[in-house]
Design a protein around this motif. Structure first.
Motif, short mmCIF file in Angstrom:
data_model
loop_
_atom_site.label_atom_id
_atom_site.label_comp_id
_atom_site.label_asym_id
_atom_site.label_seq_id
_atom_site.Cartn_x
_atom_site.Cartn_y
_atom_site.Cartn_z
N ARG A 143 0.85 -1.11 -0.05
CA ARG A 143 0.07 -0.01 0.01
C ARG A 143 0.98 1.16 -0.01
NH1 ARG A 143 -4.96 0.21 3.95
NH2 ARG A 143 -5.28 -1.77 2.72
N GLY A 144 1.86 1.24 0.93
CA GLY A 144 2.75 2.54 0.78
C GLY A 144 3.64 2.47 -0.37
N TRP A 145 3.93 1.62 -1.07
CA TRP A 145 4.66 1.55 -2.21
C TRP A 145 3.80 2.11 -3.55
CZ3 TRP A 145 6.54 -4.34 -2.00
CH2 TRP A 145 7.67 -4.10 -0.65
N ALA A 146 2.49 1.72 -3.55
CA ALA A 146 1.71 2.01 -4.51
C ALA A 146 1.41 3.56 -4.25
CB ALA A 146 0.38 1.41 -4.42
N ARG A 147 1.27 4.14 -3.00
CA ARG A 147 1.19 5.69 -2.89
C ARG A 147 2.37 6.26 -3.23
NH1 ARG A 147 -1.54 4.15 2.25
NH2 ARG A 147 0.35 4.21 3.40
N ARG A 148 3.62 5.64 -3.10
CA ARG A 148 4.90 6.31 -3.72
C ARG A 148 4.78 6.38 -4.88
NH1 ARG A 148 10.66 4.89 -0.78
NH2 ARG A 148 12.14 6.10 -2.39
N VAL A 149 4.47 5.53 -5.72
CA VAL A 149 4.30 5.63 -7.15
C VAL A 149 3.35 6.66 -7.68
CG1 VAL A 149 3.82 4.48 -9.49
CG2 VAL A 149 5.32 3.37 -7.61
N ALA A 150 2.16 6.69 -6.98
CA ALA A 150 0.99 7.47 -7.14
C ALA A 150 1.62 8.99 -7.12
CB ALA A 150 -0.06 7.29 -6.39
N GLY A 151 2.43 9.26 -6.01
CA GLY A 151 3.16 10.45 -5.88
C GLY A 151 3.98 10.77 -6.81
N ASN A 152 4.82 10.04 -7.23
CA ASN A 152 5.97 10.31 -8.42
C ASN A 152 5.40 10.51 -9.54
OD1 ASN A 152 7.83 9.52 -6.51
ND2 ASN A 152 8.46 7.72 -7.27
N LEU A 153 4.02 9.80 -10.03
CA LEU A 153 3.40 10.27 -11.11
C LEU A 153 2.78 11.73 -10.84
CD1 LEU A 153 1.39 6.99 -11.71
CD2 LEU A 153 3.33 7.92 -13.06
N ARG A 154 2.42 12.12 -9.86
CA ARG A 154 1.93 13.63 -9.80
C ARG A 154 3.30 14.39 -9.81
NH1 ARG A 154 -0.96 10.92 -5.31
NH2 ARG A 154 -3.14 10.89 -5.95
N TYR A 155 4.35 14.24 -9.29
CA TYR A 155 5.61 14.76 -9.70
C TYR A 155 5.76 14.79 -11.23
CZ TYR A 155 6.93 15.07 -4.77
OH TYR A 155 6.80 15.05 -3.60
N ALA A 156 5.78 13.65 -11.80
CA ALA A 156 6.27 13.68 -12.98
C ALA A 156 5.12 14.54 -13.93
CB ALA A 156 5.86 12.46 -13.84
N ALA A 157 3.67 14.61 -13.49
CA ALA A 157 3.11 15.63 -14.41
C ALA A 157 3.40 17.10 -13.95
CB ALA A 157 1.69 15.66 -13.70
#
Length: 160
Positions: A143-157
């Motif tokens: 769950r924490g890893w998925a949140r990490r990637v979600a945050g990283n995708l927001r950074y990418a945007a």
């Protein structure tokens, strides 16, 4: 300010402070620096500045962050910290459509330079999510890893 200095706070926001979780194969960890990888470091006494110096020397320079598009540079750094340099580089290479030999050379850098940064980030994070899902500790940390990637995708945007 260098690109690394601009991005390191993002990595540190994922890593947090001192942790010694019994299911973490890295063992004792602070700012994401693990005792398993740095046995000579007093993890509990590690300062933020010392951790940043380790990240710059051992991770940023090895993924050649200064030669990558900003959006991919952050993703490569964050994944190198979380999964190791080799995995990060191989995912970058797969995203760029070159042989995934784990070595950043002229062919990798040229392919990355030709590719759309947004496409690279999407492909890179698809590789990363598949990797996470295969880990035995996914039930504990997924769950924490998925949140990490979600945050990283927001950074990418923000970065594109």
């Amino acid at each position: 300010m260098t690109l690394f200095r601009d991005l390191i706070d993002r990595v540190l926001s994922h890593e947090g402070g001192y942790v010694n979780h019994p299911n973490d194969p890295g063992g004792e960890t602070k700012f994401g620096i693990a005792k398993r990888s740095y046995p000579a470091v007093d993890i509990k006494a590690l300062t933020r500045d010392e951790a940043v110096a380790i990240y710059e020397r051992d991770f940023w320079q090895r993924v050649q962050g200064d030669k990558l598009p900003r959006a991919l540079a952050f993703q490569a750094l964050d994944a190198a910290v979380n999964h190791g340099i080799g995995n990060s580089v191989r995912w970058m290479q797969r995203a760029a459509g070159v042989a995934d030999d784990g070595v950043i050379g002229p062919a990798t850098l040229a392919a990355v330079g030709r590719a759309d940064p947004a496409d690279l980030v999407l492909q890179f994070n698809a590789e990363r999510l598949e990797f996470y899902a295969k880990l035995q500790t996914f039930d504990t940390f997924g769950r924490g890893w998925a949140r990490r990637v979600a945050g990283n995708l927001r950074y990418a945007a923000q970065d594109n």
